[in-house]
Write a protein that holds these residues in place. Sequence first.
Motif: not given
Lengths: 564, 381
Positions: A180, A376, A91
């Motif tokens: 995500e 999630a 991420k």
Amino acid sequence: MTPPPPPPTLQSLRLRENQLFFFITVLVGVLAGLAAVLFTLAIEWVHRALFGLDPGPARLFLVPTVASLLAGVLLATVFPDVRGSGVPQTKAAFRLHGGVIPFRVPVGKFLMGALCVGSGHSMGREGPSVQIGAGVASAIGQWVGLPAERVRELVPVGAAGALAAAFNTPVSAVIFALEEIIGDLNAPLIGSTVVASVASVMVERSILGNEPLFRVPAYHLMHAAELGAYAALGIIGGVISVVFCRTLLRVRRATLTLSATGKVFLPAAGGALVGLIIIAVPQVMGVGYEYIDQALNGGLMINTLLVLGAVKIVATLVSYTTGNAGGIFAPSLFIGAMAGGAVGTATHWLAPFPTADPGAYALVGMGALFAGIIRAPLTSVFMIFEITQDYQILVPLMVANLMSFLISRHYLPVPIYHALLAQDGIHLPPSIPADASREWTAGSAMSRAFELVSTEQLIADVAARTAGEPERVVFIGTPANVTGFVTDADLRAAVAQGRGAGPVRELERAVPDAVWVDAPPRDVLERLAREDRPVPVVDDGPQGVSVCGVIRSTDVVRYLATDP
Amino acid sequence: MSITPGRPLSQLSRIVHREVVLLLVLSAFAFGLFLFTQAAAAANRAQQELDARAWFDRGRVALANGATANAVVALRRAAAGSADDWSIARTLASALVADGRPDASRQLLLRWRALHPDDAEVHAHLARVEARSGNVNEAVAYYESALHGRWPDGATERVALRREVIQLLLGAGRSAAALSHVLTMAANLPDTPGAQLEVAGLFMAAGDPARALEHYQRTLRLAPGERAARAGAGAAAFALHDYPRALGYVRGLPDTASQRIAAVAEHVVALDPRSPRLPAAVRTRRLAATIDTAARLFERCRASAPAPTPLAGRSDTALAAALTAFATGLTPVSLRETPEVIDRGFDLAARAVDLVAARCPPLDSRGEAVQRLARLHASTP
């Protein structure tokens, strides 16, 4: 003599670039899938090589200890970026580092993940697979020499491909990448992630066969009142999620204060602890899907379910917080299956109405814990649905997921992946919805107040044409070839100095590279941040590329200030 | 101005063309990696099969030694390594049942059934699990599915299954349902002494002594020296109240049941006042002997086990008096003039021996003979 081929036009090249990106997306999917399959095989190979068929207590203790000692040294010296899951790092790479992931990261994750998970640590292979897939994608993008934005876009594509192969769940892999990694379910990358996911799953199934991760019987909602039991399971799942995440973060924060030397040996300490745990409860070692499968099929008694769930929490906390490489996907599913199975068995005993088998509760429990820990919820619902391919389970699953998600979000406002990054001093920006990034383009913010003059036009004539319009930009050149620009102040000064009869090229300043009329805000702002000059805006019309406007910082500010 | 936003046209062209070459290189690399992964997966699969086989062997040994918990652990590991191996799954299902976990066994088998809905063997195992759990209806349903499913060696397997379902139904007291299976079984049996003897026994157990007798007789025709068939035929004839024939079959047989049948049948034959072609004096004597036997058994029982309540005591006294009065008044003349006397006499005898059977079991062979005659001839059965 045949005539030489015509030179490529910009349009054809852009189209070709998109086509190439499509093929690269497919290749990324294939390679990410292969990497995920190889990673799974490597874990099994390491496990078999280290433990053999039926290890004794000494081996159960020594293998994780020694393997983690080796991993600790390598993690401290060669692969410092591959501790833990890999999802937070992915991420961060996508949102902060322009998708650039050094190639040593997927390599290191593969080796360290196989070593740590294969040596019995209570961790999962999916998080590392995500990072490996994203790393492979990023490496390919950089190697091929794709533009920075394209390299960045490949990160969630690779992550989706790897997760699709790791779970054999192509749809939930796409949703995970959007939910995500990108943080936006409407992201324009949905097409690329779908392509990569499909390519990856095709490869995975052609190698391993179309075997579901878990073999589960068909479940049914036996009575409407059962939804209450599933809601209770969601609440329990939420509480477990909060306890698990908070404990993990607290213990990890404490370990971050250790000295550099201490951090080298910390994984080994974790390995020793895990070794002691698996001597007593060997079922919690590694990924643990075998026991999830048993829980899903009603093969475990309630006391076994409770013990395995509790010990798995402890073992995962030890493995993860001591800095070993591995994910928390699989442990969250394991804990959820055990908790769900226990709740299901208790419901079966106590409920005055007919109930489904405990396996159905184990399945819903998996989703609830996943939603609570990973945060999630959509991925969770689709993943369980893909595993079971059973519509009947959807409603209970959504009820439990919602309860777990809400409780987790209430008591743990920062999701665990963000919190883990924050502990490392990395703060992710909030994800920008696709709509917001598409809200304006260079064309919508640009100004049309510009003149295009030839290089030989006289300074006095140009000054006369722009008199009273100091904001008007004067570009020099042709519509297809702007070579420079001249400022209003330069023109006035030159006239005042008596140079009005000279050609305007005498005052010409270099013009920065143009932006396309449909360029997104990111491109425009990057250019303006680099160039403190008016940036030409070009369009690709029927007559070819031509300048159609100019954009400056003031134009953007004005547009944003006035646009509703 | 560079006409290409961000990079010159020639640069973009060069990059795009370079990408094509790199794409080909990547494709070749991906193909090579695919082949490598495929080989690695095949090797891993082979190793998993070996591991599974090793766990399977351990599980079987543990199961044979009665270590059911260890067997379950080992067989589960075997099943995890070789999920499509029915022999492992079947053994695991058996081990789970042996370990007292029929629910887990059922789940395992149901999963197999979902994957192989036509596999008769899975249904048969499910039937056995349900049978062991006492779920007769479910077990019978699975047995039916198994009987109609596909079998590699259909006839043998079906006969064995039919035998199981008959035993289950008989054990559950559902003789009528069992009888229909026995009839089906009988229709498909070979004409051998063993098969005929077996089906005769099943008919007998299912409450159809007439068909049982036919098959016993068929057995005796095929194997005249078959003692079990003689014993069975005697029992069947005995159940059919054909006491002379029963006596003929069981006389001289050494087993206890046959000797008992012989003894009872001899008494019945000797005491029956309604045997054909008997003079009235003999009938009277036989009836008197029957009443006398009932009265003596009754008196002996009253002495050893008095009536539980005063009311029952008064009833006993009345019955004893009635028996005495009946015996006193019984003459060949009265019997000839009123043949219903036999019915009345057997009514009294039946009441007496039934009380004896309830209060002072078991009846001796003579008592049982009186009871059987009473049931045969009493006007109020």
